[in-house]
Motif scaffolding. Structure first.
Motif, PDB file in Angstrom:
ATOM      1  N   LEU A   5       0.827  -1.214   0.000  1.00  8.73           N
ATOM      2  CA  LEU A   5       0.000   0.000   0.000  1.00  8.73           C
ATOM      3  C   LEU A   5       0.858   1.260   0.000  1.00  8.73           C
ATOM      4  O   LEU A   5       0.490   2.265  -0.616  1.00  8.73           O
ATOM      5  CB  LEU A   5      -0.924  -0.006   1.218  1.00  8.73           C
ATOM      6  N   ASP A  21      -9.875   4.403   5.700  1.00  8.59           N
ATOM      7  CA  ASP A  21      -8.502   4.200   5.246  1.00  8.59           C
ATOM      8  C   ASP A  21      -7.784   3.194   6.133  1.00  8.59           C
ATOM      9  O   ASP A  21      -6.969   2.387   5.656  1.00  8.59           O
ATOM     10  CB  ASP A  21      -7.732   5.527   5.246  1.00  8.59           C
ATOM     11  N   SER A  47      -7.329  -4.835   6.387  1.00  8.52           N
ATOM     12  CA  SER A  47      -8.163  -5.843   5.725  1.00  8.52           C
ATOM     13  C   SER A  47      -7.441  -7.159   5.444  1.00  8.52           C
ATOM     14  O   SER A  47      -7.878  -8.230   5.886  1.00  8.52           O
ATOM     15  CB  SER A  47      -8.730  -5.272   4.423  1.00  8.52           C
ATOM     16  N   LYS A  50      -8.668  -0.346   5.171  1.00  9.49           N
ATOM     17  CA  LYS A  50      -7.888  -0.824   4.023  1.00  9.49           C
ATOM     18  C   LYS A  50      -6.562  -1.411   4.488  1.00  9.49           C
ATOM     19  O   LYS A  50      -6.085  -2.417   3.952  1.00  9.49           O
ATOM     20  CB  LYS A  50      -7.624   0.322   3.050  1.00  9.49           C
ATOM     21  N   ARG A  51      -5.968  -0.779   5.481  1.00 12.38           N
ATOM     22  CA  ARG A  51      -4.675  -1.228   5.995  1.00 12.38           C
ATOM     23  C   ARG A  51      -4.788  -2.526   6.788  1.00 12.38           C
ATOM     24  O   ARG A  51      -3.846  -3.317   6.843  1.00 12.38           O
ATOM     25  CB  ARG A  51      -4.064  -0.134   6.870  1.00 12.38           C
TER      26      ARG A  51
END
Length: 256
Positions: free
Chosen positions: A22, A232, A238, A235-236
């Motif tokens: 990411l 956000d 998941s 997302k990190r």
């Protein structure tokens, strides 16, 4: 503990790989970021300070059934005890009581900021979760599982998956866990399975599911500290969470 050790190792590996990916995708290079912010009024502490945030966890686990049982320890006591230790480290480092006392304002200012930023969202999330429970969503899931004629292992995976999903939607795994848990002994007895094995999978699902929910208290609090959106942050988390859930399921099958 065997299951958790395996899950911890896999989660650590997944975190390293996923965060690097990411960072690269977003163009964020940590070394360049640090270099660009060297002029900011941010003082970098000594390397041993990286252990200070771990102190509350060390105290809570150390003075428990896993360590010294004669001392009663709770979260508040562990937090403030750790704060006093940090104050002592700062006093030794600077040899200036006024500078040490002034630096402690950061702790209380952070508490105030997070209270203002997160309480409203937490209350909203709890209200939403209560609404879903009142509508009987969880009870409908329980009834559906009871009607299925499948093996105990498959039931455990299905229930764990449902709890994960409900934890994401509700921001907490407590309601769904408490709804399913009393039924597990009957599931296990009827299907010839092990109740402890099923409950362990459910417990892990309830724990990791919160880390995929942008309205869970822990995600809102951490996102607030990092000054980013809780979406956000999801997302990190998941991929590491999904890897942990799959690892937990497989490890439980193998070990139990």
């Amino acid at each position: 503990l065997k299951v958790y050790i395996i899950c911890g190792l896999m989660a650590a590996i997944a975190h390293f790989v996923w965060q690097k990916y990411l960072d690269k995708k977003s163009g964020h290079v940590p070394a360049e970021y640090v270099e660009a912010h060297k002029s900011d009024d941010l003082e970098v502490g000594p390397l041993p300070y990286i252990f200070l945030p771990l102190l509350p966890l060390i105290f809570i686990l150390g003075f428990s059934d896993y360590g010294i049982q004669g001392v009663k320890m709770n979260v508040n006591l562990a937090m403030f005890l750790s704060l006093f230790i940090a104050m002592g480290c700062e006093l030794i480092r600077h040899r200036d009581f006024r500078k040490m006392a002034a630096s402690i304002q950061t702790f209380f200012k952070g508490m105030g900021d997070q209270f203002a930023n997160t309480v409203t969202l937490i209350v909203a999330g709890e209200t939403f979760a209560f609404g879903l429970t009142s509508l009987g969503i969880v009870k409908e899931f329980v009834a559906a599982i009871q009607s299925l004629a499948i093996s105990a292992d498959v039931v455990g995976v299905i229930v764990s998956t449902i709890i994960t999903g409900l934890s994401i939607v509700m921001g907490s795994g407590v309601a769904s866990m408490f709804a399913f848990a009393p039924l597990v002994p009957n599931f296990a007895a009827d299907l010839g399975g092990n109740a402890t094995t099923i409950l362990l999978g459910m417990q892990n699902a309830a724990s990791v599911g919160r880390l995929l929910s942008p309205i869970s208290a822990v995600m809102i609090a951490v996102a607030g500290i990092a000054n980013i959106s809780s979406f956000d942050l999801v997302k990190r988390t998941s991929v590491p969470v999904i890897v942990t859930f799959i690892t937990s399921t497989i490890a439980i099958w193998i070990i139990h």
